[in-house]
Design a protein around this motif. Structure first.
Motif, PDB file in Angstrom:
ATOM      1  N   SER A 174      -3.609  -1.335  13.024  1.00 60.18           N
ATOM      2  CA  SER A 174      -3.452  -0.165  13.888  1.00 60.18           C
ATOM      3  C   SER A 174      -2.109   0.523  13.657  1.00 60.18           C
ATOM      4  CB  SER A 174      -3.582  -0.568  15.367  1.00 60.18           C
ATOM      5  OG  SER A 174      -3.657   0.573  16.192  1.00 60.18           O
ATOM      6  N   LEU A 175      -1.843   0.873  12.404  1.00 54.58           N
ATOM      7  CA  LEU A 175      -0.587   1.526  12.038  1.00 54.58           C
ATOM      8  C   LEU A 175      -0.699   3.024  12.301  1.00 54.58           C
ATOM      9  CD1 LEU A 175       2.218   1.613  10.741  1.00 54.58           C
ATOM     10  CD2 LEU A 175       1.097   1.660   8.502  1.00 54.58           C
ATOM     11  N   GLN A 176       0.165   3.539  13.159  1.00 56.45           N
ATOM     12  CA  GLN A 176       0.148   4.952  13.527  1.00 56.45           C
ATOM     13  C   GLN A 176       1.519   5.563  13.300  1.00 56.45           C
ATOM     14  OE1 GLN A 176      -1.295   5.154  17.594  1.00 56.45           O
ATOM     15  NE2 GLN A 176      -3.373   5.424  16.876  1.00 56.45           N
ATOM     16  N   LEU A 177       1.521   6.751  12.710  1.00 57.95           N
ATOM     17  CA  LEU A 177       2.737   7.524  12.495  1.00 57.95           C
ATOM     18  C   LEU A 177       2.563   8.869  13.174  1.00 57.95           C
ATOM     19  CD1 LEU A 177       2.567   5.453   9.988  1.00 57.95           C
ATOM     20  CD2 LEU A 177       4.215   6.979   8.911  1.00 57.95           C
ATOM     21  N   ASN A 178       3.394   9.125  14.166  1.00 63.23           N
ATOM     22  CA  ASN A 178       3.297  10.352  14.964  1.00 63.23           C
ATOM     23  C   ASN A 178       1.875  10.590  15.455  1.00 63.23           C
ATOM     24  OD1 ASN A 178       5.964  11.040  15.002  1.00 63.23           O
ATOM     25  ND2 ASN A 178       5.861  12.490  13.324  1.00 63.23           N
ATOM     26  N   GLY A 179       1.243   9.534  15.928  1.00 61.27           N
ATOM     27  CA  GLY A 179      -0.076   9.627  16.531  1.00 61.27           C
ATOM     28  C   GLY A 179      -1.231   9.605  15.558  1.00 61.27           C
ATOM     29  N   ASP A 192      18.547   9.826   2.414  1.00 65.14           N
ATOM     30  CA  ASP A 192      17.943   9.393   3.672  1.00 65.14           C
ATOM     31  C   ASP A 192      16.890   8.317   3.421  1.00 65.14           C
ATOM     32  OD1 ASP A 192      19.499  11.432   4.511  1.00 65.14           O
ATOM     33  OD2 ASP A 192      17.894  12.666   5.347  1.00 65.14           O
ATOM     34  N   PHE A 193      16.606   7.537   4.452  1.00 70.01           N
ATOM     35  CA  PHE A 193      15.535   6.545   4.376  1.00 70.01           C
ATOM     36  C   PHE A 193      15.136   6.154   5.790  1.00 70.01           C
ATOM     37  CE2 PHE A 193      19.230   3.822   4.905  1.00 70.01           C
ATOM     38  CZ  PHE A 193      18.781   2.803   5.721  1.00 70.01           C
ATOM     39  N   ILE A 194      13.986   5.492   5.892  1.00 73.39           N
ATOM     40  CA  ILE A 194      13.539   4.896   7.141  1.00 73.39           C
ATOM     41  C   ILE A 194      12.845   3.596   6.794  1.00 73.39           C
ATOM     42  CG2 ILE A 194      11.336   6.160   7.167  1.00 73.39           C
ATOM     43  CD1 ILE A 194      11.647   6.309  10.229  1.00 73.39           C
ATOM     44  N   ARG A 195      13.122   2.525   7.569  1.00 71.59           N
ATOM     45  CA  ARG A 195      12.597   1.197   7.226  1.00 71.59           C
ATOM     46  C   ARG A 195      12.436   0.376   8.507  1.00 71.59           C
ATOM     47  NH1 ARG A 195      16.529  -0.419   4.175  1.00 71.59           N
ATOM     48  NH2 ARG A 195      15.623   0.390   2.241  1.00 71.59           N
ATOM     49  N   ILE A 196      11.349  -0.394   8.585  1.00 72.89           N
ATOM     50  CA  ILE A 196      11.144  -1.369   9.652  1.00 72.89           C
ATOM     51  C   ILE A 196      10.840  -2.702   8.995  1.00 72.89           C
ATOM     52  CG2 ILE A 196       9.827  -1.956  11.724  1.00 72.89           C
ATOM     53  CD1 ILE A 196       9.101   0.941  12.039  1.00 72.89           C
ATOM     54  N   LEU A 249       0.862  -1.182   0.000  1.00 72.82           N
ATOM     55  CA  LEU A 249       0.000   0.000   0.000  1.00 72.82           C
ATOM     56  C   LEU A 249       0.901   1.236   0.000  1.00 72.82           C
ATOM     57  CD1 LEU A 249      -2.617  -0.961   2.757  1.00 72.82           C
ATOM     58  CD2 LEU A 249      -2.904  -1.129   0.287  1.00 72.82           C
ATOM     59  N   HIS A 250       0.458   2.293  -0.626  1.00 71.77           N
ATOM     60  CA  HIS A 250       1.260   3.518  -0.642  1.00 71.77           C
ATOM     61  C   HIS A 250       0.454   4.684  -0.101  1.00 71.77           C
ATOM     62  CE1 HIS A 250      -0.799   5.125  -4.249  1.00 71.77           C
ATOM     63  NE2 HIS A 250      -0.829   3.878  -4.643  1.00 71.77           N
ATOM     64  N   PHE A 251       1.168   5.556   0.628  1.00 71.56           N
ATOM     65  CA  PHE A 251       0.588   6.734   1.244  1.00 71.56           C
ATOM     66  C   PHE A 251       1.505   7.921   0.982  1.00 71.56           C
ATOM     67  CE2 PHE A 251      -1.234   3.207   3.556  1.00 71.56           C
ATOM     68  CZ  PHE A 251      -2.541   3.604   3.798  1.00 71.56           C
ATOM     69  N   PRO A 252       1.047   9.155   1.270  1.00 69.34           N
ATOM     70  CA  PRO A 252       1.921  10.321   1.088  1.00 69.34           C
ATOM     71  C   PRO A 252       3.184  10.222   1.928  1.00 69.34           C
ATOM     72  CG  PRO A 252      -0.355  11.010   1.330  1.00 69.34           C
ATOM     73  CD  PRO A 252      -0.330   9.543   1.630  1.00 69.34           C
ATOM     74  N   THR A 253       4.181  10.997   1.560  1.00 73.09           N
ATOM     75  CA  THR A 253       5.481  10.996   2.235  1.00 73.09           C
ATOM     76  C   THR A 253       5.323  11.243   3.726  1.00 73.09           C
ATOM     77  OG1 THR A 253       6.497  11.859   0.226  1.00 73.09           O
ATOM     78  CG2 THR A 253       7.782  12.016   2.249  1.00 73.09           C
ATOM     79  N   GLN A 270       7.013   8.196  -1.800  1.00 74.47           N
ATOM     80  CA  GLN A 270       5.815   7.799  -1.079  1.00 74.47           C
ATOM     81  C   GLN A 270       6.179   6.844   0.047  1.00 74.47           C
ATOM     82  OE1 GLN A 270       3.462   6.254  -4.422  1.00 74.47           O
ATOM     83  NE2 GLN A 270       2.041   7.965  -4.145  1.00 74.47           N
ATOM     84  N   LEU A 271       5.309   6.799   1.040  1.00 73.01           N
ATOM     85  CA  LEU A 271       5.456   5.832   2.124  1.00 73.01           C
ATOM     86  C   LEU A 271       4.825   4.526   1.679  1.00 73.01           C
ATOM     87  CD1 LEU A 271       5.967   4.966   5.114  1.00 73.01           C
ATOM     88  CD2 LEU A 271       3.712   5.907   5.629  1.00 73.01           C
ATOM     89  N   PHE A 272       5.596   3.453   1.715  1.00 74.65           N
ATOM     90  CA  PHE A 272       5.115   2.140   1.289  1.00 74.65           C
ATOM     91  C   PHE A 272       4.933   1.248   2.506  1.00 74.65           C
ATOM     92  CE2 PHE A 272       7.216   3.741  -2.508  1.00 74.65           C
ATOM     93  CZ  PHE A 272       6.275   3.460  -3.489  1.00 74.65           C
TER      94      PHE A 272
END
Length: 1208
Positions: A829-834, A734-738, A700-704, A811-813
């Protein structure tokens, strides 16, 4: 325009290279420098690979250039020929530029060619000496402007002084003042502080200040930081009417500036008011500007400082060759953030002996003889120290405050546990003579190491503060710390909320109903609020009625909107009682009454409770049952009798109700009364929001994702795959990944420009077990952390002076679209900065991804306690408590009854077959099928009576089981089992004494064949009781004479006495196999096969959530007539071959007895017609209404799901 400035080079490098060398450039005048370029020395192996840039106006007091992320080092060249150019993020205005090598080609030496880019800088400058001022009078006053701006630049060595004082038409004024190196904006006459901004502004470098006033607020800018300030109401329409004083204050009764020690000392340039250059007007002697004691140049005092940057920093200076009879004196000024550090050591004469005196700052300034005259010396301000010694006597003063004197004793050692000083020093004197630090820098005096001379490199790491949510910031020389104690948040920067986001989450943890802090947006800006959480139903706290048609709510607006938005359902009752008072009249006409609801100021609504928005109807109009069919509200019938229109408003977009307008209450005879109920919200649409990824290529993709300085990501996952990327967002570098890196490890990785950083957490169990697991990752400027389930968090510190901004642009994947292995499984229940991402909505339109994720009982089924059964729901699960003696959302709330001496409860079981009275006609196959091999019983009790019969189970042929507290003076628990009428009853007594002590005790009895095991324990707060598996015909609690029970005269002598006394006390959580007779009697007496005699009321015997760790277990073997009693495991190995035969005979006898008693009970039951003949499954009706919610899990390790409500 951009100009190429002259090129400078170091073509003849030193024969040696070290980091104490530099290249200095004099540009001939102040210049705006925008870029620099370097190149190695031509035809050589000499080039720099890293360097620092310094700048100065005078050739002294250098300041290091730092980029936005506080990065000081610039990358250099990789060869001698290529040119590496760096555009400065913030242009620098300076006359002198200095380049300091940090690293160079290891196979060569320091060598470079340097070119700078920029253009000349022209400004208007003036100096203030404390008696100086500039007064600007607005005459005539211009028309009212929506925006006014004052801007300037200043530099000073003083940490205090008034920069600007502006007066309005009334006595109100604004003052911009430098206080301890910070700019404060205050109002008068109350001296109310509006804002404080900036730090260390007394460094004798130029600082930019701008004050921009709008109608109701202003923006204060200091260098790169801007803060928005809400003006007080009294200043909303305030405007500059008379004067603007620069460099001094002014009293309202005075026509001239006030001369005081608060006046400004230093230089100003480019002083502008709404585009007017006030310094230029002063030069032209404009009548609107009055100046006093100013010069139109900047006279800069020379102050040479030095910076101790590391634990290895030191300065050694030679002392006097001969001791002076006048003694020794040392003076200096220092500034630091550290609480402790060694300032200096020197030797002094003391009666022909020499003693070492060390001056330290350890919370206070101290010498080894514990003279501590100073305090709070680590505040970053300049502090002066003066020491004077003569004939062994030492005098010390700090900031002019002379402390005590003390004698130095020979041989006394001073210890300094910190050993180092990190900070700045200046104005160093020895024997009243200043030390020339430039000579020290040139190696002409003394010796030093790791010193930065002719500059103070102190940095305020708390300005701007990286501590979030109002937490306080403190610092040392190399780092900062956030105090989260009173903020409601936790973490290195107080980013993550310590409170849950809903009542559901608290309920998950096993909390009971009560008031809790709820943080609806987690780490977001909305503050936590205290609300009431009802863990078993829906309830709210009331809004404040101001006894008017306008309503106020205790929650703040953003909290209210957040709660309504996050909830699955909200409702608010709206009621109008009327007599000859019309409400809405007709849908075709204009409404006589309306209400206002919704976010913010709300919108006018013309429908009433129970009807849809825009319908201009009431509930009766929608249901077509109004009093007058011609109208759509009962009140619109305009009858003289009282009527009402009521209903629930359920559309969240129109809630809450903010005001009500009633228009038909002025006519003679009109009467009306309205009521607006409390706002009730429940459910959490975010908690079970999930998506299933059925392929590793699905995503799934979402805005940055924007988390430049702080970011937290949390979600739950379950999978059967051993690895896969949960989410990733990429930038240019830069990147961020889990990701799930292995079946037992979760990996959190990112790069903000300092190179990849990884944080790992490894579990001791497989994570691909198709059960829910929680992940919480956080990254801030101080550290990164990763938490998995309830395992300890793993942390990784960030570089002290590295890049801090996370810059992403893709985009955020969720899943991955790169070459990484994707994720196959469920994410919820995926939350990013609340903020919760709506996975389900995006999954509906994305191939390879399905909305929702079933199978919650596999993870949370164990949360249904006490034989509760987990039931799958489309979103979440619930617990069916019909087979449990407990009730509640998770079958963990006890059902207790208070008994008096005349109270009894009898429960009759429905027989499994319709039997004739003559049981001998039954086929033997039935006997073998219904052989009773085991039963399990549990209950809790509290009583002060002895003896006391607690429970009696009997058959038609006088086989029975009885549980009682005996009367032998010991008050022990006694279990009597009689499974053969030809044999004496087996007696099992507990080792626990004094059970009739009014405390709560718990009993669990199990029989398997001929082995009985009983556990009894004493609990004051938490009883223990577990389930059961058998069928008998008649089950009575405290036994009295009744038609379905044996008379006390027919009982064994040991039971007759307690049976005649009855039972007085409390019984709780009574369970026999799959039946809970006390629960049925208390909660469903009309639909269960129970007979209640005497008063029976619900009570609370005690909490029922945990077992008694001190419980005593007793095991007894029925075939052993000697009645040996012991503890430990059941004696299964003691059963002989004849024991099995005895057990079989007993089982047949029991079944025949059960059958006969069942026929008799059924006959009596039908004749009396007291209750319906039905299975005990009727008890299920009690439990179903208790679980109307969509349960949610916050963690698979938490105690469990809750109905989620917010209560306003």
């Amino acid at each position: 325009s951009l100009h190429h400035l002259p090129c400078f080079s170091s073509s003849a490098p030193h024969t040696y290279s070290d980091s104490f060398q530099w290249l200095e450039v004099d540009l001939g005048g102040r210049t705006k420098i925008t870029a620099v370029a370097t190149q190695g020395r031509y035809g050589s192996s000499d080039w720099l690979t890293a360097y620092l840039l310094m700048f100065s106006d005078t050739g002294h007091n250098w300041k290091q250039y730092r980029q936005e992320d506080s990065i000081g080092a610039f990358p250099g060249n990789s060869n001698a020929d290529s040119v590496v150019q760096h555009t400065l993020q913030q242009p620098v205005v300076a006359r002198y530029l200095r380049l300091i090598p940090l690293d160079w080609n290891p196979n060569g030496r320091i060598g470079l060619r340097l070119e700078t880019y920029g253009c000349p800088y022209i400004s208007d400058v003036m100096s203030f000496d404390g008696d100086s001022s500039l007064v600007y009078r607005l005459s005539p006053r211009p028309r009212q402007m929506a925006r006014e701006t004052i801007s300037l630049k200043f530099k000073t060595l003083r940490n205090s002084g008034i920069l600007l004082h502006a007066e309005g038409q009334s006595e109100h004024s604004l003052t911009l003042e430098l206080v301890k190196g910070k700019l404060l904006l205050t109002t008068s006459p109350e001296s109310q502080r509006l804002v404080s901004l900036g730090s260390l502004l007394d460094d004798q470098h130029w600082h930019h200040v701008a004050v921009e006033r709008h109608s109701s607020h202003l923006n204060l800018t200091v260098d790169r930081s801007t803060q928005w300030v809400q003006l007080p109401a009294k200043l909303t329409h305030w405007d500059l009417q008379q004067v603007c004083v620069v460099g001094a204050g002014r009293g309202h009764s005075s026509q001239r500036p006030v001369v005081s020690n608060r006046n400004f000392h230093g230089c100003l340039e480019n002083l502008l008011y709404n585009g007017l250059t006030l310094i230029d007007l002063a030069k032209q002697k404009d009548q609107r500007v009055t100046v006093g004691s100013v010069t139109f140049s900047c006279a800069e005092p020379v102050s040479i400082a030095m910076t101790f940057t590391s634990p290895k920093s030191f300065l050694w200076l030679p002392g006097a060759t001969e001791p002076s009879s006048a003694g020794v004196s040392v003076g200096l000024q220092f500034r630091t953030w550290n609480k402790a550090g060694l300032l200096l050591t020197f030797e002094m004469a003391a009666v022909n002996k020499r003693a070492n005196i060390k001056v330290m700052i350890v919370q206070h300034l101290c010498v080894c003889v514990c003279v501590c005259p100073g305090s709070a010396l680590n505040d970053g301000q300049w502090h002066s120290v003066e020491l004077y010694s003569r004939r062994g006597r030492l005098t010390i003063s700090v900031d002019g405050d002379e402390g005590a004197t003390a004698h130095a004793n020979s041989g006394q050692e001073c210890s300094n546990p910190f050993n180092v000083f990190q900070g700045c020093m200046r104005l160093l004197t020895l024997d009243n003579q200043p030390v020339d630090l430039i000579m020290v820098q040139q190696r002409l005096l003394g010796n030093y190491s790791d010193l930065q001379i002719d500059m103070c490199g102190i940095i305020d790491r708390c300005s701007p503060s990286r501590c979030e949510h109002g937490s306080s910031c403190s610092q040392s020389w190399s780092t900062f710390h956030c105090n989260c104690s009173s903020s409601g948040y936790s973490g290195a920067t107080c980013h993550s909320s310590i409170y849950e986001q809903s009542c559901e989450a608290y309920r998950h943890k096993g909390n009971t109903s009560g008031y809790y802090y709820i943080d609806v947006d987690g780490s977001g800006p909305i503050r936590p609020q205290m609300i009431y959480c009802n863990m078993t139903g829906i309830r709210s706290s009331q809004g404040k009625n101001q006894h008017s048609v306008h309503f106020e709510y205790t929650s703040e607006e953003e909290q209210l909107v957040g709660i309504i938005s996050q909830s699955e359902h909200c409702e608010q009752e709206l009621v109008y009682h009327c007599r000859r008072s019309r409400l809405l009249n007709t849908p075709e006409g204009s409404p006589l009454s309306w209400w206002v609801g919704g976010p913010g100021a709300g919108r006018v609504q013309t429908y009433w409770g129970g009807a849809p928005p825009g319908s201009q109807q009431c509930a009766c109009g929608l249901q077509e049952n109004c009093i007058d069919p011609k109208h759509y509200c009962n009140c619109d019938a305009d009858h003289t009798e009282w009527a009402n229109d009521s209903g629930l408003l359920t559309h969240k977009e129109t809630l809450p109700v903010r005001s009500v307008v009633l228009g038909d209450v002025q006519r003679p005879g009109s009467e009306g009364a309205y009521r607006v109920g409390p706002l009730r919200c429940y459910g959490d649409k975010n908690f079970w929001n999930a998506a299933f990824f059925d392929k590793e290529t699905s995503y799934l993709h979402f805005p940055t994702f924007h988390g430049e300085l702080s970011a937290d990501i949390s979600f739950l996952f379950k999978t059967t795959s051993s690895s896969g990327v949960f989410l990733e967002n990429l930038g240019i570098k830069d990147f961020i990944r889990i990701e799930l890196s292995s079946s037992t490890e979760v990996l959190f990785s990112f790069d903000v420009g300092n190179g990849p950083l990884e944080v790992r957490v490894e579990a001791s169990i497989p994570l691909n077990d198709n059960r829910w697991h929680r992940v919480h990752a956080e990254r801030n400027v101080k550290e990164a952390s990763l938490r998995l389930d309830d395992l300890p968090a793993a942390t990784q510190e960030a570089p002290a002076d590295g890049h801090i901004h996370l810059q992403l642009n893709s985009q955020l994947f969720i899943g991955t679209a790169s070459r990484q292995k994707g994720f196959r499984g469920c994410i919820r229940s995926l939350q990013l900065n609340g903020l919760t991402l709506d996975l389900e909505e995006r999954a509906k339109i994305t191939p390879g991804v399905r909305p929702g994720c079933p199978g919650h009982c596999s993870s949370y089924g164990s949360l249904c306690q006490n034989h509760g059964r987990c039931v799958e729901r489309p979103k979440g699960f619930s617990c069916d408590c019909s087979l449990s003696a407990y009730t509640g959302a998770f079958c963990n709330r006890e059902v207790s009854g208070s008994f008096k001496s005349g109270t009894s409860v009898s429960y009759t079981f429905k027989e499994p077959y319709e039997l004739n009275r003559n049981s001998s006609t039954l086929p033997s196959s039935i006997y073998s099928d219904m052989t009773l091999r085991a039963e399990n019983i549990s209950l809790s009790f509290r009583t002060s009576q002895s003896p006391a019969l607690l429970l009696y189970i009997s058959s038609y042929y006088r086989e029975y089981l009885a549980v009682l507290v005996n009367r032998h003076g010991e008050n022990k628990l006694e279990v009597r089992y009689k499974l053969d009428s030809s044999r004496e009853a087996e007696v099992l007594r507990s080792r626990v004494r004094s059970l009739a002590n009014g405390q709560l005790h718990t009993v669990t009895i199990s029989r398997l064949a001929d082995t009985i095991s009983a556990v009894s324990g004493s609990l004051q707060t938490a009883p223990f009781g577990y389930g059961i598996e058998t069928m008998v015909s008649d089950f009575s609690l405290p036994l009295l004479s009744c038609s379905l029970c044996l008379d006390s005269g027919d009982l064994d002598p040991e039971l007759a006495r307690p049976a005649s006394l009855g039972f007085t006390g409390c019984l709780s959580s009574v369970h026999f196999n799959s039946v809970s007779p006390l629960k049925a009697a208390l909660l469903h007496p009309d639909s269960s096969p129970v007979i209640i005699t005497g008063p029976l009321a619900q009570s609370s015997c005690g909490s029922s959530t945990s077992a008694n760790p001190y419980a005593a277990e007793t095991t007894h073997h029925l075939s052993d007539q000697s009645g040996s009693v012991g503890t430990g495991q059941p004696l299964v190995n003691a059963i002989r071959s004849d024991s099995a035969l005895i057990g079989g005979v007993i089982a047949v006898v029991i079944f025949v007895t059960v059958s006969a008693l069942a026929i008799m009970a059924r006959f009596l039951y039908r004749r009396k017609g007291t209750f319906q003949s039905q299975e005990v499954k009727g008890v299920k009706r009690e439990d179903s209404p208790e679980l109307p919610f969509n349960s949610q899990a916050n963690s698979q390790n938490g105690p469990s799901e809750s109905q989620k409500e917010y209560f306003i």
